[in-house]
Design an enzyme around this catalytic site. Structure first.
Site, PDB file in Angstrom:
ATOM      1  N   PHE A  54     -96.192 -80.231  70.207  1.00 50.55           N
ATOM      2  CA  PHE A  54     -96.698 -81.163  69.204  1.00 50.55           C
ATOM      3  C   PHE A  54     -95.590 -82.120  68.741  1.00 50.55           C
ATOM      4  O   PHE A  54     -95.835 -83.301  68.511  1.00 50.55           O
ATOM      5  CB  PHE A  54     -97.284 -80.397  68.014  1.00 50.55           C
ATOM      6  CG  PHE A  54     -98.462 -79.543  68.384  1.00 50.55           C
ATOM      7  CD1 PHE A  54     -99.689 -80.125  68.674  1.00 50.55           C
ATOM      8  CD2 PHE A  54     -98.348 -78.162  68.459  1.00 50.55           C
ATOM      9  CE1 PHE A  54    -100.780 -79.346  69.023  1.00 50.55           C
ATOM     10  CE2 PHE A  54     -99.428 -77.376  68.801  1.00 50.55           C
ATOM     11  CZ  PHE A  54    -100.649 -77.965  69.095  1.00 50.55           C
ATOM     12  N   CYS A  55     -94.374 -81.598  68.613  1.00 54.65           N
ATOM     13  CA  CYS A  55     -93.230 -82.460  68.270  1.00 54.65           C
ATOM     14  C   CYS A  55     -92.929 -83.432  69.410  1.00 54.65           C
ATOM     15  O   CYS A  55     -92.594 -84.591  69.176  1.00 54.65           O
ATOM     16  CB  CYS A  55     -91.997 -81.607  67.982  1.00 54.65           C
ATOM     17  SG  CYS A  55     -92.202 -80.437  66.612  1.00 54.65           S
ATOM     18  N   CYS A  81     -91.224 -77.778  71.055  1.00 56.41           N
ATOM     19  CA  CYS A  81     -92.599 -77.717  70.544  1.00 56.41           C
ATOM     20  C   CYS A  81     -93.407 -78.861  71.156  1.00 56.41           C
ATOM     21  O   CYS A  81     -93.019 -80.029  71.054  1.00 56.41           O
ATOM     22  CB  CYS A  81     -92.575 -77.837  69.025  1.00 56.41           C
ATOM     23  SG  CYS A  81     -94.144 -78.309  68.281  1.00 56.41           S
ATOM     24  N   TYR A 122     -89.003 -78.775  66.299  1.00 52.96           N
ATOM     25  CA  TYR A 122     -88.388 -77.918  67.319  1.00 52.96           C
ATOM     26  C   TYR A 122     -88.444 -78.743  68.597  1.00 52.96           C
ATOM     27  O   TYR A 122     -89.511 -79.260  68.958  1.00 52.96           O
ATOM     28  CB  TYR A 122     -89.167 -76.621  67.547  1.00 52.96           C
ATOM     29  CG  TYR A 122     -89.469 -75.795  66.319  1.00 52.96           C
ATOM     30  CD1 TYR A 122     -88.561 -75.686  65.279  1.00 52.96           C
ATOM     31  CD2 TYR A 122     -90.672 -75.098  66.225  1.00 52.96           C
ATOM     32  CE1 TYR A 122     -88.846 -74.913  64.165  1.00 52.96           C
ATOM     33  CE2 TYR A 122     -90.963 -74.325  65.119  1.00 52.96           C
ATOM     34  CZ  TYR A 122     -90.053 -74.237  64.088  1.00 52.96           C
ATOM     35  OH  TYR A 122     -90.352 -73.474  62.987  1.00 52.96           O
TER      36      TYR A 122
END
Length: 383
Positions: free
Chosen positions: A108-109, A106, A103
């Site tokens: 973390f992404c 996101c 995403y």
């Protein structure tokens, strides 16, 4: 690297020698032909040649040398170009094929993208629909990011992805399959009764003693990097939602951004924007309570960011020194998801993070962690 240089010089030297022989033969043929013409034409031609002004012979010799030199230059130029093309082809054939399922908003992404961008690693992005998640239906792991390597090896968890790839970039005697075994999966139940998946050793790089000494030349560097990488995952990331959904207006603006940047259908986008904004506004209040945040959650964000800047100190550009380390990339990746929102602008205006953030922005944009791209001109905003 040394082998590539040796092959290069060997090929160039061979081309140079071949060019020397060819041009020398051409020069001899030319002179022999000139002599035959001189002898056969008789006294008329001989007298005209003998009537050349003094210095004509030198000019003729210079012309021959110039012609030969230009020929050698062109031959060497072509040889170098062919060599570089061959080496580029070998590099591209040996490169990892990376596909990131994500995403865009996101954190973390965003951490993984920051790492890949900084190191100049080419990768494809597959934006996952956060409602249906059809793009990752083939995986039993139902969260993002997921990184597929060469179409067969699946890496989960942002910190595991970063640690394993960094190990691969440094270590010369390990394969990625061998490296990923060092981060075993471990399932447990958290304090809310929900099953969670964790990975052992995920902040460690699996390096030899010599490699570790080269990457972390000063005492405490490795522990400092690991500490702040974990801090980004365990604390900083939990400040994002309460801040971007702090008010109904900010929640609506945040979901407008999410829908615009994400992968939603028309109907999904409408409900995500309005229903999602209302839901996340309520959830952000619960998160504030769960993480013991202040009534004004901006103050917690400001405090955390200033703690990070203080940890870097005045004498370093980055926590890694003159170049970002994995902690720099993690913190940058988390904070970057707020760009364009009110929370981000407030953070830049009310903390000391701005100069470090702009340096990180340039480092990622210019792929400064990749030696082939380190000399590219800077094109982003200056401090």
């Amino acid at each position: 690297m040394a082998a590539v240089c040796s092959r290069g010089f060997g090929r160039i030297s061979s081309s140079f020698l071949r060019a020397s022989v060819v041009h020398r033969a051409d020069s001899v043929s030319y002179l022999l032909g000139f002599r035959r013409a001189y002898c056969s034409r008789g006294t008329g031609l001989r007298s005209r040649l003998l009537s050349v002004r003094p210095g004509g012979g030198r000019l003729f010799g210079c012309a021959l040398l110039l012609g030969g030199g230009l020929g050698w230059y062109q031959t060497m130029k072509v040889s170098v170009q062919q060599l570089m093309a061959e080496e580029d082809k070998k590099d591209s054939e040996g490169a990892l094929k990376l596909i990131l399922y994500q995403y865009k908003t996101c954190p973390f992404c965003s951490k993984v993208r920051a790492f890949l961008d900084y190191h100049g690693a080419p990768y494809e992005i597959v934006e996952v629909n956060p409602v249906m998640r059809q793009e990752i239906k083939w995986s039993t792991y139902r969260k993002v990011p997921i990184l597929m390597v060469n179409g067969e090896l699946q890496l989960n968890d942002s910190s595991v992805i970063i640690s394993s790839l960094k190990t691969l970039f440094i270590s010369k005697d390990k394969t990625l399959t061998e490296i990923i075994r060092c981060y075993p999966e471990m399932k447990s139940v958290n304090d809310r009764g929900k099953e969670v998946t964790e990975y052992n050793n995920k902040y460690w790089l699996m390096l030899s003693e010599a490699e570790t000494a080269a990457v972390y030349p000063h005492k405490g560097m490795q522990k400092e990097e690991m500490k702040w990488r974990q801090w980004a995952d365990d604390w900083l990331v939990h400040l994002i939602s309460p801040n971007v959904y702090r008010t109904t207006g900010e929640a609506l603006a945040s979901f407008d951004y999410i829908v615009r940047e994400g992968k939603f259908g028309t109907v999904e986008g409408f409900f995500a924007k309005y229903v999602g904004a209302a839901a996340m506004y309520i959830i952000s209040k619960r998160l504030k309570t769960r993480h013991n945040l202040q009534e004004d959650v901006r103050q917690d964000l400001y405090k955390a960011v200033n703690e990070w800047v203080a940890a870097i100190g005045r004498d370093r550009k980055f926590m890694g020194g003159n170049q970002p380390n994995l902690a720099d990339l993690a913190v940058f990746g988390v904070l970057r998801v707020m760009e364009g929102l009110q929370a981000f602008q407030d953070m830049m205006d009310n903390t000391k993070v701005k100069h470090w953030y702009r340096r990180m922005e340039r480092a990622a944009l210019n792929h400064e962690g990749h030696p082939l791209y380190a000399s590219k001109p800077r094109t982003s905003r200056e401090e």
